[in-house]
Design an enzyme around this catalytic site. Structure first.
Site, PDB file in Angstrom:
ATOM      1  N   GLY A 149      28.620 -38.396  43.178  1.00  0.00           N
ATOM      2  CA  GLY A 149      29.612 -39.328  43.707  1.00  0.00           C
ATOM      3  C   GLY A 149      30.783 -39.562  42.775  1.00  0.00           C
ATOM      4  O   GLY A 149      31.011 -38.784  41.853  1.00  0.00           O
ATOM      5  N   HIS A 193      35.252 -32.092  43.070  1.00  0.00           N
ATOM      6  CA  HIS A 193      34.249 -32.107  44.138  1.00  0.00           C
ATOM      7  C   HIS A 193      34.869 -31.622  45.456  1.00  0.00           C
ATOM      8  O   HIS A 193      34.244 -30.875  46.216  1.00  0.00           O
ATOM      9  CB  HIS A 193      33.714 -33.526  44.358  1.00  0.00           C
ATOM     10  CG  HIS A 193      33.058 -34.144  43.165  1.00  0.00           C
ATOM     11  ND1 HIS A 193      33.610 -35.195  42.473  1.00  0.00           N
ATOM     12  CD2 HIS A 193      31.887 -33.865  42.543  1.00  0.00           C
ATOM     13  CE1 HIS A 193      32.798 -35.554  41.490  1.00  0.00           C
ATOM     14  NE2 HIS A 193      31.745 -34.763  41.495  1.00  0.00           N
ATOM     15  N   ASP A 213      30.359 -27.465  34.449  1.00  0.00           N
ATOM     16  CA  ASP A 213      29.029 -27.739  33.900  1.00  0.00           C
ATOM     17  C   ASP A 213      28.316 -26.406  33.736  1.00  0.00           C
ATOM     18  O   ASP A 213      27.373 -26.078  34.473  1.00  0.00           O
ATOM     19  CB  ASP A 213      28.281 -28.692  34.825  1.00  0.00           C
ATOM     20  CG  ASP A 213      29.009 -30.017  34.928  1.00  0.00           C
ATOM     21  OD1 ASP A 213      28.957 -30.786  33.970  1.00  0.00           O
ATOM     22  OD2 ASP A 213      29.681 -30.259  35.952  1.00  0.00           O
ATOM     23  N   ARG A 216      33.585 -39.209  34.766  1.00  0.00           N
ATOM     24  CA  ARG A 216      33.510 -40.071  33.577  1.00  0.00           C
ATOM     25  C   ARG A 216      34.887 -40.320  32.949  1.00  0.00           C
ATOM     26  O   ARG A 216      34.993 -41.144  32.040  1.00  0.00           O
ATOM     27  CB  ARG A 216      32.572 -39.461  32.541  1.00  0.00           C
ATOM     28  CG  ARG A 216      31.108 -39.531  32.957  1.00  0.00           C
ATOM     29  CD  ARG A 216      30.189 -39.171  31.804  1.00  0.00           C
ATOM     30  NE  ARG A 216      28.814 -39.563  32.040  1.00  0.00           N
ATOM     31  CZ  ARG A 216      27.839 -38.731  32.405  1.00  0.00           C
ATOM     32  NH1 ARG A 216      28.089 -37.457  32.577  1.00  0.00           N
ATOM     33  NH2 ARG A 216      26.622 -39.182  32.585  1.00  0.00           N
TER      34      ARG A 216
HETATM   35  P1  AMP Z   1      28.748 -34.376  39.422  1.00  0.00           P
HETATM   36  O1  AMP Z   1      29.084 -35.317  40.530  1.00  0.00           O
HETATM   37  O2  AMP Z   1      29.444 -34.674  38.148  1.00  0.00           O
HETATM   38  O3  AMP Z   1      27.255 -34.184  39.278  1.00  0.00           O
HETATM   39  O4  AMP Z   1      29.318 -32.955  39.870  1.00  0.00           O
HETATM   40  C1  AMP Z   1      28.960 -32.379  41.097  1.00  0.00           C
HETATM   41  C2  AMP Z   1      29.434 -30.951  41.122  1.00  0.00           C
HETATM   42  O5  AMP Z   1      30.860 -30.916  40.972  1.00  0.00           O
HETATM   43  C3  AMP Z   1      28.855 -30.107  39.968  1.00  0.00           C
HETATM   44  O6  AMP Z   1      28.534 -28.819  40.467  1.00  0.00           O
HETATM   45  C4  AMP Z   1      29.994 -30.064  38.993  1.00  0.00           C
HETATM   46  O7  AMP Z   1      29.969 -28.915  38.168  1.00  0.00           O
HETATM   47  C5  AMP Z   1      31.196 -30.022  39.926  1.00  0.00           C
HETATM   48  N1  AMP Z   1      32.402 -30.478  39.226  1.00  0.00           N
HETATM   49  C6  AMP Z   1      32.553 -31.601  38.485  1.00  0.00           C
HETATM   50  N2  AMP Z   1      33.790 -31.656  37.950  1.00  0.00           N
HETATM   51  C7  AMP Z   1      34.430 -30.534  38.354  1.00  0.00           C
HETATM   52  C8  AMP Z   1      35.737 -29.994  38.124  1.00  0.00           C
HETATM   53  N3  AMP Z   1      36.630 -30.620  37.378  1.00  0.00           N
HETATM   54  N4  AMP Z   1      36.047 -28.816  38.703  1.00  0.00           N
HETATM   55  C9  AMP Z   1      35.140 -28.154  39.476  1.00  0.00           C
HETATM   56  N5  AMP Z   1      33.890 -28.610  39.736  1.00  0.00           N
HETATM   57  C10 AMP Z   1      33.543 -29.779  39.185  1.00  0.00           C
END
Ligand code: AMP
Length: 281
Positions: A36, A42, A155, A192
């Site tokens: 989220g 995302h 990630d 973050r």
């Molecule tokens: P998170 O909500 O942080 O767990 O991220 C969910 C998904 O979005 C994960 O597969 C992350 O690697 C991807 N994600 C987060 N930040 C980015 C970004 N800046 N560019 C591309 N994908 C992202």
């Protein structure tokens, strides 16, 4: 957009949608797991899923088991209403919003991250973190049974471990990796980032700048890992550096950059916030 909050309901809904008139056989399902506080990163994953699949499912679940004691689980940014709107506008068909009780029981079967790849880099400073990540991804993939699941290259270690799990457990989902989406000044988007003060936000630019320095060195044919890492560290100082590492795509340390087979990774701490970034060469 359909909002669903339990695994059973989601499984039922997906299996019924396969019986919808007008379609031959099973629908292709694209799945985007998230925690989220959605941003352009995302949204890019969702759009890619939209392009390739008939049904797009996104999950928003702040997974407690991947947070270590004392980490920011309780303060992790939550923006439920804004997230719902973003999902609707990005063309999501199903938003899965489970609570922890519907995902975890009392006496859990464990999925353990591999003892080498799971305990270096982020896994070194957050031991056990990837056990939680792999457990929840395994569960979510089993609930959704997607044709394709979308993860960000930002990630990189998470992506590497999930790809490994899918291969080693003979799971039938295609893992699609998506390039990192950045602010116009280079900062990689992250939920973050909102924790950063104005000064920290400025200092954070050193991260992407250090990766650009590495890329420029490589263009000039400087491929010695040690030399590149030293230059990057010089640029990052005085930030608190968790690691600057040059690895191949199997996450092994390499002495020289190998084109098409290298990831350069950085993690720093700014105030209380850890920031990750990397480039894939
Ligand atoms: P998170 O909500 O942080 O767990 O991220 C969910 C998904 O979005 C994960 O597969 C992350 O690697 C991807 N994600 C987060 N930040 C980015 C970004 N800046 N560019 C591309 N994908 C992202």
């Amino acid at each position: 957009m359909k909002i669903i909050s339990t695994p059973i309901e989601l499984k039922e809904y997906l299996s019924n949608s396969n019986k919808t008139e007008g379609f031959q056989g099973n629908h292709s399902v694209g799945f985007v797991p998230t925690m989220g506080a959605l941003h352009e990163g995302h949204i890019t994953l969702i759009k890619e899923a939209r392009k390739d699949n008939e049904i797009v499912v996104i999950s928003i679940f702040v997974n407690p088991t991947q947070f270590l004691e004392g980490e920011d689980l309780d303060n992790y940014p939550r923006k439920d209403e804004a997230d719902k709107k973003i999902c609707e506008l990005s063309g999501v068909d199903i938003l899965f919003l489970p609570n922890a009780n519907s995902i975890y029981g009392n006496d859990e079967v464990s999925i353990l991250a591999p003892s080498v790849r799971g305990y270096v880099l982020e896994g070194f400073s957050r031991p056990g973190h990837f056990n939680g990540v792999l457990s929840v991804v395994m569960k979510l993939l089993n609930i959704v049974s997607p044709t394709r699941a979308y993860f960000g290259k930002k990630d990189a270690q998470q992506l590497n471990l999930i790809t490994l799990m899918v291969k080693q457990f003979f799971m039938s989902v295609e893992i699609i990796s998506i390039d990192t989406v950045r602010e116009s000044d280079g900062l990689a988007l992250s939920s973050r980032n909102i924790y950063l003060s104005k000064k920290e936000r400025e200092e954070a630019l050193k991260i992407s700048a250090s990766l650009q320095i590495a890329a420029k060195m490589i263009i000039k044919n400087i491929v010695d890992s040690h030399e590149i890492i030293n230059k990057m560290r010089e640029h990052l100082e005085p930030l608190e550096i968790f690691y600057v590492e040059i690895l191949n795509r199997d996450f092994e340390i390499i002495k020289e950059v190998e084109l098409e087979n290298t990831v350069i990774l950085v993690e720093v701490k700014l105030g209380e916030t850890r920031l990750l970034d990397n480039i894939w060469l």
